[in-house]
Enzyme design. Structure first.
Site, PDB file in Angstrom:
ATOM      1  N   LYS A   1      40.129 129.396  16.959  1.00  0.00           N
ATOM      2  CA  LYS A   1      39.888 128.906  15.599  1.00  0.00           C
ATOM      3  C   LYS A   1      38.427 128.521  15.368  1.00  0.00           C
ATOM      4  O   LYS A   1      37.907 128.667  14.255  1.00  0.00           O
ATOM      5  CB  LYS A   1      40.805 127.725  15.300  1.00  0.00           C
ATOM      6  CG  LYS A   1      42.293 128.017  15.448  1.00  0.00           C
ATOM      7  CD  LYS A   1      42.757 129.076  14.475  1.00  0.00           C
ATOM      8  CE  LYS A   1      44.274 129.232  14.492  1.00  0.00           C
ATOM      9  NZ  LYS A   1      44.801 129.755  15.753  1.00  0.00           N
TER      10      LYS A   1
ATOM     11  N   HIS B   1      55.258 124.333   8.730  1.00  0.00           N
ATOM     12  CA  HIS B   1      54.270 125.408   8.872  1.00  0.00           C
ATOM     13  C   HIS B   1      54.904 126.762   9.208  1.00  0.00           C
ATOM     14  O   HIS B   1      54.194 127.708   9.554  1.00  0.00           O
ATOM     15  CB  HIS B   1      53.211 125.055   9.913  1.00  0.00           C
ATOM     16  CG  HIS B   1      52.540 123.732   9.668  1.00  0.00           C
ATOM     17  ND1 HIS B   1      51.658 123.518   8.629  1.00  0.00           N
ATOM     18  CD2 HIS B   1      52.674 122.533  10.303  1.00  0.00           C
ATOM     19  CE1 HIS B   1      51.254 122.253   8.654  1.00  0.00           C
ATOM     20  NE2 HIS B   1      51.853 121.649   9.640  1.00  0.00           N
TER      21      HIS B   1
ATOM     22  N   GLU C   1      39.379 119.258  10.997  1.00  0.00           N
ATOM     23  CA  GLU C   1      38.820 119.586   9.695  1.00  0.00           C
ATOM     24  C   GLU C   1      39.486 118.751   8.607  1.00  0.00           C
ATOM     25  O   GLU C   1      40.540 118.139   8.836  1.00  0.00           O
ATOM     26  CB  GLU C   1      38.968 121.075   9.383  1.00  0.00           C
ATOM     27  CG  GLU C   1      40.368 121.570   9.217  1.00  0.00           C
ATOM     28  CD  GLU C   1      40.426 123.087   8.979  1.00  0.00           C
ATOM     29  OE1 GLU C   1      39.401 123.770   9.148  1.00  0.00           O
ATOM     30  OE2 GLU C   1      41.506 123.579   8.620  1.00  0.00           O
TER      31      GLU C   1
ATOM     32  N   ARG D   1      47.496 141.074  13.713  1.00  0.00           N
ATOM     33  CA  ARG D   1      48.706 141.854  13.984  1.00  0.00           C
ATOM     34  C   ARG D   1      49.396 142.179  12.664  1.00  0.00           C
ATOM     35  O   ARG D   1      48.957 141.713  11.610  1.00  0.00           O
ATOM     36  CB  ARG D   1      49.661 141.035  14.858  1.00  0.00           C
ATOM     37  CG  ARG D   1      49.960 139.660  14.259  1.00  0.00           C
ATOM     38  CD  ARG D   1      51.010 138.887  15.015  1.00  0.00           C
ATOM     39  NE  ARG D   1      51.059 137.489  14.638  1.00  0.00           N
ATOM     40  CZ  ARG D   1      51.642 137.001  13.549  1.00  0.00           C
ATOM     41  NH1 ARG D   1      52.200 137.832  12.692  1.00  0.00           N
ATOM     42  NH2 ARG D   1      51.655 135.704  13.296  1.00  0.00           N
TER      43      ARG D   1
END
Length: 500
Positions: free
Chosen positions: A123, A242, A207, A299
């Site tokens: 990330k 999520h 973040e 993907r």
């Protein structure tokens, strides 16, 4: 149309509906398909769609799950002189070492290069690439946060709420939201512990947390000849912990101006990354229509069919052709978005019991059949739902002229989708589609917690319809149409079912 010369056979290193999906396109292209049989489901439906079936090598000494065993998969392909491996999604699809081992053994890996998989899977590096591509991002740490003291310093700079994320992996694991300073230490330790267990890497970054955004992703595809195009966006805001549950394309949140900006940002990121193959760039959209880069999936996605339906393109075919070294058969100006598509993930889960998995045998199955209705599934009557694999057993994809028509058609299809033997998320999907906030198109990622009054929706006649379904199944197996009066009465009930 066949591929030119390189890929004549593909080992599908996956199972379930995606294995069926990949086999369908491969056969259409004249490519031999090879599936993998496991001892956990030796009679699985997806194996019936393969030209050839291989068993894993002797695994008595291995504790690695079959579809995560890199060396066994590569060995199977090499021993059987198979040209390419398609990893599908999940498992090893975003594992750079798997791609490396394929290349080392002269096997084509149908996906991005190992370098790109590794970079976009990290990330922190992905954010650095996004910054170079001038893609908007949320503020946060410049790299991985190594100590709690460093985490506290970042928190002071960006303020609360903030989110701690694993530098490696995804799927919501190693992710913690922190709303106030007193929660910081507990959440930090929890995040690094989960990241270490899930990805063998405790590194995290921090973040700014965007509360209740919309989740928008853009499908891109790039070839080895310098061509990168986007295929529009998908809306993925209906999710729980999520995990996406229902997707649609396009998104009701974007107008043409914003769509152009977000899609161009996705292409810019792909070019900066030196991307090759299919990929999905994921963004968060705030209430003021500002978008921010979140991550990139290297993907094919579970929700790729909604993009296929509105573009008329076969994404698996594009993926294979690019891996074969061919140029993209379409340019950006030729990509047209037609109508609206909705995908419902049908999981073997009980939505009323916190989406707990449901195990059992599929005793009866009736799939909806209508124009603009597509079912991607890995089950048939007799299939066993075990604890060994993901709970998703099918996907319902519907296409219509606009969003309202797509919602109505999806509800109709769900009402004609009957599974007996395990509980599924079909009642949950109905509840979503009946919800006023969802219908208005004004929802966000907090939809399930904030806007749903009930986790399931049941038609008044649902029990009666289920009974008729059982009668219908009985007739198919036992009663000829010309039989005695009792049989004729059953046939009247059958006609009632077919006309409902």
């Amino acid at each position: 149309m066949k591929t030119k010369d390189k890929i004549k056979s593909i080992l599908i290193a996956n199972r379930g509906e995606i294995a069926v999906r990949i086999a369908r396109t491969s056969k259409k292209m004249g490519i031999e398909t090879i599936g993998i049989r496991t001892v956990k489901e030796p009679d699985a439906y997806y194996l019936t769609k393969m030209d050839k079936i291989l068993d894993f090598p002797d695994r008595e000494q291995s504790n690695i799950p079959e579809f995560l065993d890199i060396e066994s998969l590569v060995l199977l392909a090499k021993r059987n002189k198979i040209d390419a491996i398609h990893p599908g999604y999940g498992y090893l699809s975003e594992n750079s070492q798997f791609a490396v081992r394929c290349i080392e053994e002269g096997i084509i890996f149908i996906g991005p290069s190992p370098r790109v998989i590794k970079n976009m899977g990290d990330k922190v590096i992905a954010k650095e690439i996004a910054a170079k591509g001038k893609v908007p991002m949320l503020g946060g740490s410049k790299g991985c946060v190594i100590t709690f003291d460093e985490a506290q310093e970042v928190a002071k700079l960006i303020g609360f709420p903030l989110i701690i994320k694993a530098c490696a992996g995804g799927g919501g694991r190693g992710m913690r939201i922190v709303y106030k300073e007193s929660e910081m230490k507990q959440m930090y330790l929890s995040a690094i512990s989960e990241a270490s267990a899930a990805f063998n890497n405790p590194a995290v970054f921090i973040e700014k947390y965007l509360e209740n955004p919309r989740h928008i992703e853009v499908q891109i595809v790039a070839d080895s000849h310098g061509n990168v195009i986007h295929l529009g966006e998908r809306e993925c805001s209906i999710q729980r912990k999520h995990q996406k549950l229902l997707e649609e394309a396009p998104s009701s949140a974007l107008d043409e101006t914003l769509r152009k900006k977000i899609c161009e940002a996705a292409v810019a990121l792909a070019k900066e990354a030196g991307y090759l193959s299919l990929g999905t760039v994921e963004f968060l959209l705030d209430k003021n229509k500002n978008f921010f880069f979140m991550e990139m999936n290297t993907r094919v996605q579970v929700e790729h069919p909604v993009t296929e339906i509105i573009t008329g393109l076969d994404l698996i075919e594009l993926q294979i052709r690019v891996a074969n070294g061919e140029k993209l058969p379409i340019t950006q100006d030729k990509v047209k978005l037609n109508g609206w598509a909705i995908e419902c993930r049908i999981n073997a889960e009980d939505a009323q019991s916190d989406f707990s998995p449901c195990l059992g045998v599929i005793k009866a199955l009736r799939l909806p059949q209508d124009d603009g209705v597509r079912i991607d599934t890995g089950i048939v009557v007799g299939s066993e739902i075990t604890p060994y694999f993901d709970s998703m057993i099918a996907k319902l994809i519907v296409h219509a002229k606009d969003r309202n028509a797509a919602i109505d058609k999806t509800l109709k299809a769900l009402n004609n989708f009957h599974i007996k033997g395990v509980k599924t998320t079909i009642p949950f999907d109905k509840a979503v589609l009946q919800n006023k906030v969802f219908k208005s198109g004004t929802f966000d990622t907090s939809f399930i917690e904030k806007d749903m009054d009930t986790m399931v929706y049941r038609e008044k006649e649902e029990e009666f319809l289920a009974a008729l379904f059982v009668v219908n199944d009985f007739i198919d197996k036992n009663t000829p149409q010309e039989d005695v009066k009792s049989g004729q009465d059953l046939w009247k009930l059958r006609n009632t079912i077919s006309n409902m």
